[in-house]
Design a protein around this motif. Structure first.
Motif, PDB file in Angstrom:
ATOM      1  N   ARG A  94       3.667  19.284 -22.794  1.00  0.00           N
ATOM      2  CA  ARG A  94       3.898  18.087 -23.593  1.00  0.00           C
ATOM      3  C   ARG A  94       5.070  18.283 -24.550  1.00  0.00           C
ATOM      4  O   ARG A  94       5.928  17.400 -24.709  1.00  0.00           O
ATOM      5  CB  ARG A  94       2.629  17.771 -24.370  1.00  0.00           C
ATOM      6  N   GLN A  95       5.132  19.447 -25.195  1.00  0.00           N
ATOM      7  CA  GLN A  95       6.206  19.706 -26.148  1.00  0.00           C
ATOM      8  C   GLN A  95       7.561  19.824 -25.471  1.00  0.00           C
ATOM      9  O   GLN A  95       8.567  19.303 -25.965  1.00  0.00           O
ATOM     10  CB  GLN A  95       5.891  20.979 -26.938  1.00  0.00           C
ATOM     11  N   ILE A  96       7.614  20.499 -24.324  1.00  0.00           N
ATOM     12  CA  ILE A  96       8.868  20.640 -23.597  1.00  0.00           C
ATOM     13  C   ILE A  96       9.344  19.278 -23.089  1.00  0.00           C
ATOM     14  O   ILE A  96      10.539  18.945 -23.157  1.00  0.00           O
ATOM     15  CB  ILE A  96       8.715  21.630 -22.422  1.00  0.00           C
ATOM     16  N   PHE A  97       8.403  18.468 -22.596  1.00  0.00           N
ATOM     17  CA  PHE A  97       8.762  17.139 -22.109  1.00  0.00           C
ATOM     18  C   PHE A  97       9.335  16.288 -23.245  1.00  0.00           C
ATOM     19  O   PHE A  97      10.402  15.671 -23.112  1.00  0.00           O
ATOM     20  CB  PHE A  97       7.536  16.447 -21.499  1.00  0.00           C
ATOM     21  N   ASP A  98       8.624  16.234 -24.374  1.00  0.00           N
ATOM     22  CA  ASP A  98       9.075  15.419 -25.497  1.00  0.00           C
ATOM     23  C   ASP A  98      10.433  15.875 -26.011  1.00  0.00           C
ATOM     24  O   ASP A  98      11.295  15.051 -26.357  1.00  0.00           O
ATOM     25  CB  ASP A  98       8.050  15.468 -26.629  1.00  0.00           C
ATOM     26  N   TRP A  99      10.627  17.181 -26.084  1.00  0.00           N
ATOM     27  CA  TRP A  99      11.906  17.712 -26.555  1.00  0.00           C
ATOM     28  C   TRP A  99      13.049  17.290 -25.637  1.00  0.00           C
ATOM     29  O   TRP A  99      14.120  16.869 -26.107  1.00  0.00           O
ATOM     30  CB  TRP A  99      11.814  19.239 -26.648  1.00  0.00           C
ATOM     31  N   ASN A 100      12.830  17.376 -24.334  1.00  0.00           N
ATOM     32  CA  ASN A 100      13.875  16.959 -23.390  1.00  0.00           C
ATOM     33  C   ASN A 100      14.215  15.481 -23.535  1.00  0.00           C
ATOM     34  O   ASN A 100      15.370  15.077 -23.417  1.00  0.00           O
ATOM     35  CB  ASN A 100      13.444  17.248 -21.950  1.00  0.00           C
ATOM     36  N   ILE A 101      13.204  14.656 -23.801  1.00  0.00           N
ATOM     37  CA  ILE A 101      13.418  13.221 -23.958  1.00  0.00           C
ATOM     38  C   ILE A 101      14.157  12.906 -25.259  1.00  0.00           C
ATOM     39  O   ILE A 101      15.081  12.094 -25.298  1.00  0.00           O
ATOM     40  CB  ILE A 101      12.065  12.465 -23.928  1.00  0.00           C
ATOM     41  N   HIS A 102      13.783  13.576 -26.346  1.00  0.00           N
ATOM     42  CA  HIS A 102      14.282  13.230 -27.666  1.00  0.00           C
ATOM     43  C   HIS A 102      15.644  13.837 -27.998  1.00  0.00           C
ATOM     44  O   HIS A 102      16.282  13.414 -28.972  1.00  0.00           O
ATOM     45  CB  HIS A 102      13.270  13.671 -28.735  1.00  0.00           C
ATOM     46  N   PHE A 103      16.078  14.820 -27.211  1.00  0.00           N
ATOM     47  CA  PHE A 103      17.354  15.480 -27.519  1.00  0.00           C
ATOM     48  C   PHE A 103      18.361  15.322 -26.387  1.00  0.00           C
ATOM     49  O   PHE A 103      19.109  16.240 -26.078  1.00  0.00           O
ATOM     50  CB  PHE A 103      17.111  16.957 -27.840  1.00  0.00           C
ATOM     51  N   LYS A 104      18.403  14.137 -25.800  1.00  0.00           N
ATOM     52  CA  LYS A 104      19.374  13.865 -24.739  1.00  0.00           C
ATOM     53  C   LYS A 104      20.790  13.728 -25.275  1.00  0.00           C
ATOM     54  O   LYS A 104      21.758  13.851 -24.527  1.00  0.00           O
ATOM     55  CB  LYS A 104      18.982  12.586 -23.989  1.00  0.00           C
ATOM     56  N   PHE A 105      20.877  13.469 -26.593  1.00  0.00           N
ATOM     57  CA  PHE A 105      22.190  13.319 -27.216  1.00  0.00           C
ATOM     58  C   PHE A 105      22.311  14.280 -28.399  1.00  0.00           C
ATOM     59  O   PHE A 105      21.335  14.547 -29.106  1.00  0.00           O
ATOM     60  CB  PHE A 105      22.405  11.878 -27.679  1.00  0.00           C
ATOM     61  N   CYS A 106      23.499  14.781 -28.597  1.00  0.00           N
ATOM     62  CA  CYS A 106      23.763  15.781 -29.632  1.00  0.00           C
ATOM     63  C   CYS A 106      23.626  15.167 -31.020  1.00  0.00           C
ATOM     64  O   CYS A 106      24.192  14.101 -31.297  1.00  0.00           O
ATOM     65  CB  CYS A 106      25.170  16.352 -29.443  1.00  0.00           C
ATOM     66  N   GLY A 110      26.949  13.244 -31.131  1.00  0.00           N
ATOM     67  CA  GLY A 110      26.457  12.071 -30.432  1.00  0.00           C
ATOM     68  C   GLY A 110      26.699  12.035 -28.937  1.00  0.00           C
ATOM     69  O   GLY A 110      26.288  11.093 -28.267  1.00  0.00           O
ATOM     70  N   ILE A 111      27.324  13.070 -28.389  1.00  0.00           N
ATOM     71  CA  ILE A 111      27.609  13.119 -26.955  1.00  0.00           C
ATOM     72  C   ILE A 111      26.371  13.593 -26.199  1.00  0.00           C
ATOM     73  O   ILE A 111      25.538  14.336 -26.721  1.00  0.00           O
ATOM     74  CB  ILE A 111      28.819  14.040 -26.667  1.00  0.00           C
ATOM     75  N   ARG A 112      26.249  13.184 -24.935  1.00  0.00           N
ATOM     76  CA  ARG A 112      25.079  13.549 -24.125  1.00  0.00           C
ATOM     77  C   ARG A 112      24.978  15.066 -23.961  1.00  0.00           C
ATOM     78  O   ARG A 112      25.979  15.765 -23.829  1.00  0.00           O
ATOM     79  CB  ARG A 112      25.160  12.880 -22.746  1.00  0.00           C
ATOM     80  N   THR A 113      23.748  15.563 -23.963  1.00  0.00           N
ATOM     81  CA  THR A 113      23.491  16.988 -23.731  1.00  0.00           C
ATOM     82  C   THR A 113      22.990  17.208 -22.304  1.00  0.00           C
ATOM     83  O   THR A 113      22.513  16.275 -21.656  1.00  0.00           O
ATOM     84  CB  THR A 113      22.424  17.523 -24.715  1.00  0.00           C
ATOM     85  N   ASN A 118      19.016  28.705 -17.649  1.00  0.00           N
ATOM     86  CA  ASN A 118      18.403  30.016 -17.845  1.00  0.00           C
ATOM     87  C   ASN A 118      17.474  30.108 -19.049  1.00  0.00           C
ATOM     88  O   ASN A 118      16.931  31.166 -19.354  1.00  0.00           O
ATOM     89  CB  ASN A 118      19.507  31.082 -17.971  1.00  0.00           C
ATOM     90  N   GLU A 119      17.290  28.978 -19.779  1.00  0.00           N
ATOM     91  CA  GLU A 119      16.401  28.982 -20.942  1.00  0.00           C
ATOM     92  C   GLU A 119      16.080  27.538 -21.325  1.00  0.00           C
ATOM     93  O   GLU A 119      16.743  26.597 -20.883  1.00  0.00           O
ATOM     94  CB  GLU A 119      17.046  29.699 -22.126  1.00  0.00           C
ATOM     95  N   HIS A 120      15.048  27.376 -22.158  1.00  0.00           N
ATOM     96  CA  HIS A 120      14.742  26.047 -22.667  1.00  0.00           C
ATOM     97  C   HIS A 120      15.732  25.733 -23.782  1.00  0.00           C
ATOM     98  O   HIS A 120      15.531  26.083 -24.949  1.00  0.00           O
ATOM     99  CB  HIS A 120      13.309  25.976 -23.179  1.00  0.00           C
ATOM    100  N   ALA A 121      16.802  25.086 -23.429  1.00  0.00           N
ATOM    101  CA  ALA A 121      17.854  24.723 -24.372  1.00  0.00           C
ATOM    102  C   ALA A 121      18.664  23.584 -23.772  1.00  0.00           C
ATOM    103  O   ALA A 121      18.779  23.459 -22.556  1.00  0.00           O
ATOM    104  CB  ALA A 121      18.759  25.917 -24.669  1.00  0.00           C
ATOM    105  N   ARG A 122      19.192  22.733 -24.644  1.00  0.00           N
ATOM    106  CA  ARG A 122      20.092  21.658 -24.230  1.00  0.00           C
ATOM    107  C   ARG A 122      21.435  21.877 -24.915  1.00  0.00           C
ATOM    108  O   ARG A 122      21.488  22.142 -26.124  1.00  0.00           O
ATOM    109  CB  ARG A 122      19.519  20.288 -24.585  1.00  0.00           C
ATOM    110  N   HIS A 131      20.851  23.041 -28.538  1.00  0.00           N
ATOM    111  CA  HIS A 131      19.638  22.547 -29.176  1.00  0.00           C
ATOM    112  C   HIS A 131      18.425  23.186 -28.516  1.00  0.00           C
ATOM    113  O   HIS A 131      18.260  23.107 -27.297  1.00  0.00           O
ATOM    114  CB  HIS A 131      19.542  21.028 -29.032  1.00  0.00           C
ATOM    115  N   TYR A 132      17.572  23.820 -29.327  1.00  0.00           N
ATOM    116  CA  TYR A 132      16.359  24.465 -28.819  1.00  0.00           C
ATOM    117  C   TYR A 132      15.137  23.610 -29.175  1.00  0.00           C
ATOM    118  O   TYR A 132      15.192  22.787 -30.091  1.00  0.00           O
ATOM    119  CB  TYR A 132      16.211  25.855 -29.419  1.00  0.00           C
ATOM    120  N   PRO A 133      14.024  23.805 -28.454  1.00  0.00           N
ATOM    121  CA  PRO A 133      12.812  23.048 -28.781  1.00  0.00           C
ATOM    122  C   PRO A 133      12.418  23.226 -30.244  1.00  0.00           C
ATOM    123  O   PRO A 133      12.473  24.336 -30.775  1.00  0.00           O
ATOM    124  CB  PRO A 133      11.750  23.662 -27.846  1.00  0.00           C
ATOM    125  N   ARG A 134      12.026  22.125 -30.871  1.00  0.00           N
ATOM    126  CA  ARG A 134      11.683  22.164 -32.286  1.00  0.00           C
ATOM    127  C   ARG A 134      10.244  22.628 -32.471  1.00  0.00           C
ATOM    128  O   ARG A 134       9.345  22.182 -31.754  1.00  0.00           O
ATOM    129  CB  ARG A 134      11.846  20.771 -32.898  1.00  0.00           C
TER     130      ARG A 134
END
Length: 261
Positions: A94-106, A110-113, A118-122, A131-134
């Motif tokens: 749930r946390q990984i999914f939400d993070w991916n959804i909420h951090f699509k933009f820097c 403001g540019i897309r990420t 190789n890691e959970h990062a955008r 950007h790493y998971p919060r």
């Protein structure tokens, strides 16, 4: 669906996280698919799914799929109903999914990420900020006075009859111990001493790390913050009100108090 997760149910009391074959996954037309690890050699993914594309709805499905029922339920209501390992996986997903959804933009330019492989990062495609998971640290504390524990009813508790130990989020520049003192003073107007680490628990609502402590009452009378607390009282081990389940760190803190008294 906010805070919902897909579960499979083979009987009234038997609930688990779905383990679905690759062919069925391809038929579901899932969005936001993200691999986040393995469990006993089985690949685990998070993805967006709706009531309209549950596995039950697939035509020509195999008998083993049809023998179970699939539904979307609130993640919090799943707590205590499945194996703790699967609960941890569900919360992580749930946390990984939400993070991916909420951090699509820097958040910087403001540019897309894009997701790193190789890691959970955008990573921002423009300024290269990563950007790493919060994770939001929060303290939760059992305050003890003369063989009594301080419990309160929070305004936002799902169960309006339930009492629990006090908790609050850590602020920037604050130590965990300073947070314990500040939160208890702000919420119920008392000061504490002898703050001792108890344990921790990941709590995906939405992205908390609960850090548990015990503390001794020092001085002051209960004066609640009415914006957060409905009521607060001292309870003995023999007259406890409705409290959180033992699987939660709040429940473990209260159980620890009960065993001591």
């Amino acid at each position: 669906f906010k805070n919902s997760i897909l579960i499979q149910q083979t009987s009234k009391d038997l609930v688990s996280i779905p383990c679905i074959d690759k062919k069925t996954i391809e038929q579901l037309n899932l969005n936001e698919l993200c691999f986040f690890g393995t469990y006993k050699g089985t690949p685990c993914y998070s993805a967006r799914i709706t009531h309209n594309n549950l596995p039950d709805n697939l035509s020509g499905n195999s008998q083993d799929i049809l023998s179970v029922s699939y539904k979307l339920i609130n993640l919090r209501s799943l707590y205590g109903k499945i194996d703790i390992a699967f609960w941890s996986i569900a919360g992580y997903a749930r946390q990984i999914f939400d993070w991916n959804i909420h951090f699509k933009f820097c958040g910087k330019c403001g540019i897309r990420t894009t997701r790193k492989k190789n890691e959970h990062a955008r990573e921002c495609t423009e300024c290269k900020l990563i950007h790493y998971p919060r994770i939001s640290p929060a303290i939760i504390t059992a305050v003890i006075k003369d063989k009594k524990i301080l419990l309160a009813r929070g305004i936002n508790f799902p169960d309006k009859k339930m009492f629990s130990v006090l908790a609050g989020f850590v602020e920037p520049g604050e130590t965990l111990e300073a947070c314990v003192k500040r939160e208890i003073l702000e919420e119920v107007g008392i000061t504490v001493r002898n703050i001792t680490y108890f344990g921790s628990q990941s709590w995906p609502f939405p992205d908390s790390l609960m850090i548990g402590f015990t503390a001794e009452y020092e001085k002051g009378n209960i004066s609640i913050d009415t914006e957060e607390i409905l009521e607060a009282h001292w309870f003995t081990a023999k007259n406890l009100p409705v409290i959180p389940g033992k699987q939660t760190i709040a429940g473990k803190l209260i159980e620890w108090f009960s065993l001591q008294n």
